[in-house]
Design a protein around this motif. Sequence first.
Motif, mmCIF file in Angstrom:
data_model
loop_
_atom_site.group_PDB
_atom_site.id
_atom_site.type_symbol
_atom_site.label_atom_id
_atom_site.label_comp_id
_atom_site.label_asym_id
_atom_site.label_seq_id
_atom_site.Cartn_x
_atom_site.Cartn_y
_atom_site.Cartn_z
ATOM 1 N N LYS A 151 59.987 64.362 -32.911
ATOM 2 C CA LYS A 151 58.837 63.979 -33.825
ATOM 3 C C LYS A 151 59.042 62.669 -34.358
ATOM 4 O O LYS A 151 58.143 62.004 -34.195
ATOM 5 C CB LYS A 151 58.876 64.884 -35.140
ATOM 6 C CG LYS A 151 58.527 66.500 -34.833
ATOM 7 C CD LYS A 151 58.754 67.107 -36.146
ATOM 8 C CE LYS A 151 58.218 68.703 -35.947
ATOM 9 N NZ LYS A 151 58.488 69.394 -37.189
ATOM 10 N N ARG A 152 60.267 62.427 -34.715
ATOM 11 C CA ARG A 152 60.552 61.118 -35.036
ATOM 12 C C ARG A 152 61.453 60.253 -34.113
ATOM 13 O O ARG A 152 62.533 61.026 -33.631
ATOM 14 C CB ARG A 152 61.072 60.863 -36.559
ATOM 15 C CG ARG A 152 60.304 61.384 -37.634
ATOM 16 C CD ARG A 152 60.691 61.513 -38.824
ATOM 17 N NE ARG A 152 61.867 62.279 -38.908
ATOM 18 C CZ ARG A 152 61.970 63.662 -38.835
ATOM 19 N NH1 ARG A 152 60.978 64.532 -38.721
ATOM 20 N NH2 ARG A 152 63.324 64.295 -38.494
ATOM 21 N N THR A 153 61.696 58.920 -34.038
ATOM 22 C CA THR A 153 62.866 58.324 -33.425
ATOM 23 C C THR A 153 63.477 57.130 -34.310
ATOM 24 O O THR A 153 62.676 56.467 -34.932
ATOM 25 C CB THR A 153 62.422 57.637 -32.081
ATOM 26 O OG1 THR A 153 61.811 58.603 -31.297
ATOM 27 C CG2 THR A 153 63.329 56.930 -31.455
ATOM 28 N N THR A 162 64.169 51.029 -38.667
ATOM 29 C CA THR A 162 63.169 51.795 -39.021
ATOM 30 C C THR A 162 63.078 53.255 -38.385
ATOM 31 O O THR A 162 64.040 53.503 -37.552
ATOM 32 C CB THR A 162 61.701 51.168 -38.885
ATOM 33 O OG1 THR A 162 60.754 51.798 -39.680
ATOM 34 C CG2 THR A 162 61.318 51.174 -37.401
ATOM 35 N N THR A 163 62.128 53.911 -38.761
ATOM 36 C CA THR A 163 61.935 55.229 -38.209
ATOM 37 C C THR A 163 60.355 55.347 -37.736
ATOM 38 O O THR A 163 59.818 55.005 -38.691
ATOM 39 C CB THR A 163 62.459 56.400 -38.813
ATOM 40 O OG1 THR A 163 63.704 56.344 -39.299
ATOM 41 C CG2 THR A 163 62.250 58.007 -38.227
ATOM 42 N N ASP A 205 67.517 59.839 -39.451
ATOM 43 C CA ASP A 205 67.216 59.286 -38.107
ATOM 44 C C ASP A 205 67.716 57.661 -38.038
ATOM 45 O O ASP A 205 68.306 57.485 -37.160
ATOM 46 C CB ASP A 205 65.904 59.492 -37.577
ATOM 47 C CG ASP A 205 65.525 61.131 -37.513
ATOM 48 O OD1 ASP A 205 66.457 61.931 -37.264
ATOM 49 O OD2 ASP A 205 64.450 61.537 -37.662
ATOM 50 N N GLU A 206 67.099 57.085 -38.915
ATOM 51 C CA GLU A 206 67.443 55.642 -38.930
ATOM 52 C C GLU A 206 68.909 55.529 -39.198
ATOM 53 O O GLU A 206 69.579 54.417 -38.313
ATOM 54 C CB GLU A 206 66.878 54.905 -40.149
ATOM 55 C CG GLU A 206 67.022 53.267 -40.038
ATOM 56 C CD GLU A 206 66.136 52.918 -41.205
ATOM 57 O OE1 GLU A 206 66.709 51.705 -41.695
ATOM 58 O OE2 GLU A 206 65.072 53.141 -41.653
ATOM 59 N N ILE A 207 69.539 55.932 -39.853
ATOM 60 C CA ILE A 207 71.242 55.830 -40.095
ATOM 61 C C ILE A 207 72.007 56.550 -38.858
ATOM 62 O O ILE A 207 72.845 55.909 -38.609
ATOM 63 C CB ILE A 207 71.778 56.560 -41.339
ATOM 64 C CG1 ILE A 207 71.023 55.989 -42.665
ATOM 65 C CG2 ILE A 207 73.182 56.688 -41.396
ATOM 66 C CD1 ILE A 207 71.331 56.669 -43.937
ATOM 67 N N SER A 208 71.331 57.684 -38.090
ATOM 68 C CA SER A 208 71.904 57.916 -36.848
ATOM 69 C C SER A 208 71.734 56.965 -35.773
ATOM 70 O O SER A 208 72.643 56.879 -35.223
ATOM 71 C CB SER A 208 71.138 59.177 -36.573
ATOM 72 O OG SER A 208 71.368 60.321 -37.396
ATOM 73 N N ALA A 209 70.683 56.203 -35.889
ATOM 74 C CA ALA A 209 70.589 55.109 -34.695
ATOM 75 C C ALA A 209 71.593 54.063 -35.205
ATOM 76 O O ALA A 209 72.158 53.697 -34.071
ATOM 77 C CB ALA A 209 68.959 54.686 -34.741
ATOM 78 N N THR A 210 71.849 53.850 -36.272
ATOM 79 C CA THR A 210 72.803 52.682 -36.798
ATOM 80 C C THR A 210 74.109 53.228 -36.402
ATOM 81 O O THR A 210 75.031 52.479 -35.808
ATOM 82 C CB THR A 210 72.584 52.723 -38.214
ATOM 83 O OG1 THR A 210 71.248 52.476 -38.602
ATOM 84 C CG2 THR A 210 73.588 51.426 -38.487
#
Length: 136
Positions: free
Chosen positions: A12-14, A30-31, A121-126
């Motif tokens: 759903k989101r990235t 961002t997400t 999700d944004e923190i996970s990408a970080t």
Amino acid sequence: MSRVLALDFGKKRTGIAVTDELQLIASGLTTVNTFELIPFLTAYIKKENVSCIVVGEPKQMDNTPSESEAMIQPLINRLRKLFPAIILERQDERFTSKMAVQAMIAGGIKKSKRRNKALVDEISATLILQAYLNRF
């Protein structure tokens, strides 16, 4: 120099994170809704110098690929075609969502905001990007 961008890909989101131009600090960007990911990346890469895209690699505890990998491979193939000059890397993303929630708790973020999956999700990408940077 250029930036390194990381993706925590989801159905759903990235979540998206990026480094500074010196590639020292990973920050959440961002997400986006996953169906908007390619247009977002195309616009971002036109205005920013990105040398590498790191895509989270979901794995099971026994190190085998997660079910999500089947959705990620077409994305990787598309990114390679759209951005042939940009290096594509993978980074193990096990536990990043759990670590993201723990970081939010440690940072004093209220429970209502911790339910915001886009922020997770944004923190996970970080976290994926920081783990990638720590490899060097």
